[in-house]
Design an enzyme around this catalytic site. Structure first.
Site, PDB file in Angstrom:
ATOM      1  N   GLY A  93      83.501  58.972  30.158  1.00  0.00           N
ATOM      2  CA  GLY A  93      84.745  58.937  30.917  1.00  0.00           C
ATOM      3  C   GLY A  93      84.894  57.753  31.847  1.00  0.00           C
ATOM      4  N   GLN A  94      83.936  56.799  31.824  1.00  0.00           N
ATOM      5  CA  GLN A  94      84.112  55.626  32.689  1.00  0.00           C
ATOM      6  C   GLN A  94      85.215  54.737  32.113  1.00  0.00           C
ATOM      7  OE1 GLN A  94      80.620  53.160  33.415  1.00  0.00           O
ATOM      8  NE2 GLN A  94      81.646  52.065  35.088  1.00  0.00           N
ATOM      9  N   SER A  95      86.231  54.465  32.934  1.00  0.00           N
ATOM     10  CA  SER A  95      87.351  53.633  32.481  1.00  0.00           C
ATOM     11  C   SER A  95      87.478  52.357  33.287  1.00  0.00           C
ATOM     12  CB  SER A  95      88.660  54.430  32.555  1.00  0.00           C
ATOM     13  OG  SER A  95      88.922  54.841  33.879  1.00  0.00           O
ATOM     14  N   HIS A 100      81.826  53.233  40.704  1.00  0.00           N
ATOM     15  CA  HIS A 100      82.552  53.982  41.729  1.00  0.00           C
ATOM     16  C   HIS A 100      82.051  55.409  41.738  1.00  0.00           C
ATOM     17  CE1 HIS A 100      84.747  53.818  37.925  1.00  0.00           C
ATOM     18  NE2 HIS A 100      85.089  55.077  38.136  1.00  0.00           N
ATOM     19  N   HIS A 102      83.071  59.038  42.504  1.00  0.00           N
ATOM     20  CA  HIS A 102      84.171  59.961  42.801  1.00  0.00           C
ATOM     21  C   HIS A 102      83.671  60.976  43.831  1.00  0.00           C
ATOM     22  CE1 HIS A 102      86.662  59.161  39.042  1.00  0.00           C
ATOM     23  NE2 HIS A 102      85.497  58.707  38.640  1.00  0.00           N
TER      24      HIS A 102
HETATM   25  P1  5GP Z   1      86.479  56.552  35.808  1.00  0.00           P
HETATM   26  O1  5GP Z   1      87.336  57.160  34.719  1.00  0.00           O
HETATM   27  O2  5GP Z   1      86.133  55.121  35.494  1.00  0.00           O
HETATM   28  O3  5GP Z   1      85.275  57.365  36.202  1.00  0.00           O
HETATM   29  O4  5GP Z   1      87.376  56.554  37.111  1.00  0.00           O
HETATM   30  C1  5GP Z   1      88.364  55.607  37.353  1.00  0.00           C
HETATM   31  C2  5GP Z   1      89.305  56.230  38.332  1.00  0.00           C
HETATM   32  O5  5GP Z   1      90.111  55.197  38.876  1.00  0.00           O
HETATM   33  C3  5GP Z   1      90.264  57.258  37.713  1.00  0.00           C
HETATM   34  O6  5GP Z   1      90.084  58.514  38.339  1.00  0.00           O
HETATM   35  C4  5GP Z   1      91.639  56.671  37.951  1.00  0.00           C
HETATM   36  O7  5GP Z   1      92.592  57.656  38.279  1.00  0.00           O
HETATM   37  C5  5GP Z   1      91.396  55.699  39.099  1.00  0.00           C
HETATM   38  N1  5GP Z   1      92.292  54.558  39.115  1.00  0.00           N
HETATM   39  C6  5GP Z   1      92.655  53.790  38.035  1.00  0.00           C
HETATM   40  N2  5GP Z   1      93.454  52.792  38.429  1.00  0.00           N
HETATM   41  C7  5GP Z   1      93.600  52.928  39.794  1.00  0.00           C
HETATM   42  C8  5GP Z   1      94.311  52.172  40.773  1.00  0.00           C
HETATM   43  O8  5GP Z   1      94.964  51.160  40.484  1.00  0.00           O
HETATM   44  N3  5GP Z   1      94.225  52.598  42.053  1.00  0.00           N
HETATM   45  C9  5GP Z   1      93.489  53.701  42.409  1.00  0.00           C
HETATM   46  N4  5GP Z   1      93.478  54.029  43.716  1.00  0.00           N
HETATM   47  N5  5GP Z   1      92.802  54.429  41.503  1.00  0.00           N
HETATM   48  C10 5GP Z   1      92.854  54.045  40.217  1.00  0.00           C
END
Ligand code: 5GP
Ligand code: ZN
Length: 114
Positions: A93-95, A100, A102
């Site tokens: 789920g890393q996008s 980071h 959460h």
């Molecule tokens: P991942 O999916 O990589 O664990 O978490 C990435 C997180 O970044 C997601 O929960 C997504 O909602 C958040 N996110 C993506 N783009 C932005 C943005 O431009 N600003 C903020 N504040 N959060 C973002």
């Protein structure tokens, strides 16, 4: 893989892209997730670009600073129960490939996670 030049979270840390910042220090920035999955959903990032947990582990000082940022954020927001998630790899789920943590809180959190 994102580089600092084209990395969304580097741009947020630099103040070049707006975010709802709740806390920052010399090493980390905490801001609200734009797609919250709980009443409180914030992201704690290191200011320095590192992609994932493996790269964090290679820098113990950064690892300590990231966890300190999590704890200080929880204190600041008055969270007595919260979940910290570090997704590693697209399959998990890393996008965004700037590491980071959460922080999720404010509702019952089931276990195991989906
Ligand atoms: P991942 O999916 O990589 O664990 O978490 C990435 C997180 O970044 C997601 O929960 C997504 O909602 C958040 N996110 C993506 N783009 C932005 C943005 O431009 N600003 C903020 N504040 N959060 C973002
Ligand atoms: Zn970055």
């Amino acid at each position: 893989m994102a580089t600092p030049e084209d990395c969304l979270f580097c741009a947020i840390a630099a103040g070049d892209i707006a975010a709802d910042v709740v806390r920052s220090d010399e090493d980390t920035v905490t801001f609200r997730d734009t797609n919250p999955q709980a009443p409180t959903h914030v992201l704690v990032i290191p200011r320095r670009h590192v992609a994932d947990v493996s790269e964090v582990a290679a820098d113990p000082q950064l690892a300590a600073a990231l966890l300190a940022g999590v704890a200080a954020t929880a204190d600041l927001l008055g969270l007595d129960a919260y979940r910290t998630v570090l997704n590693t790899g697209a399959g998990a789920g890393q996008s965004v490939f700037h590491v980071h943590a959460h922080i999720l809180a404010g509702r019952p959190l089931s276990w195991p996670p989906g």
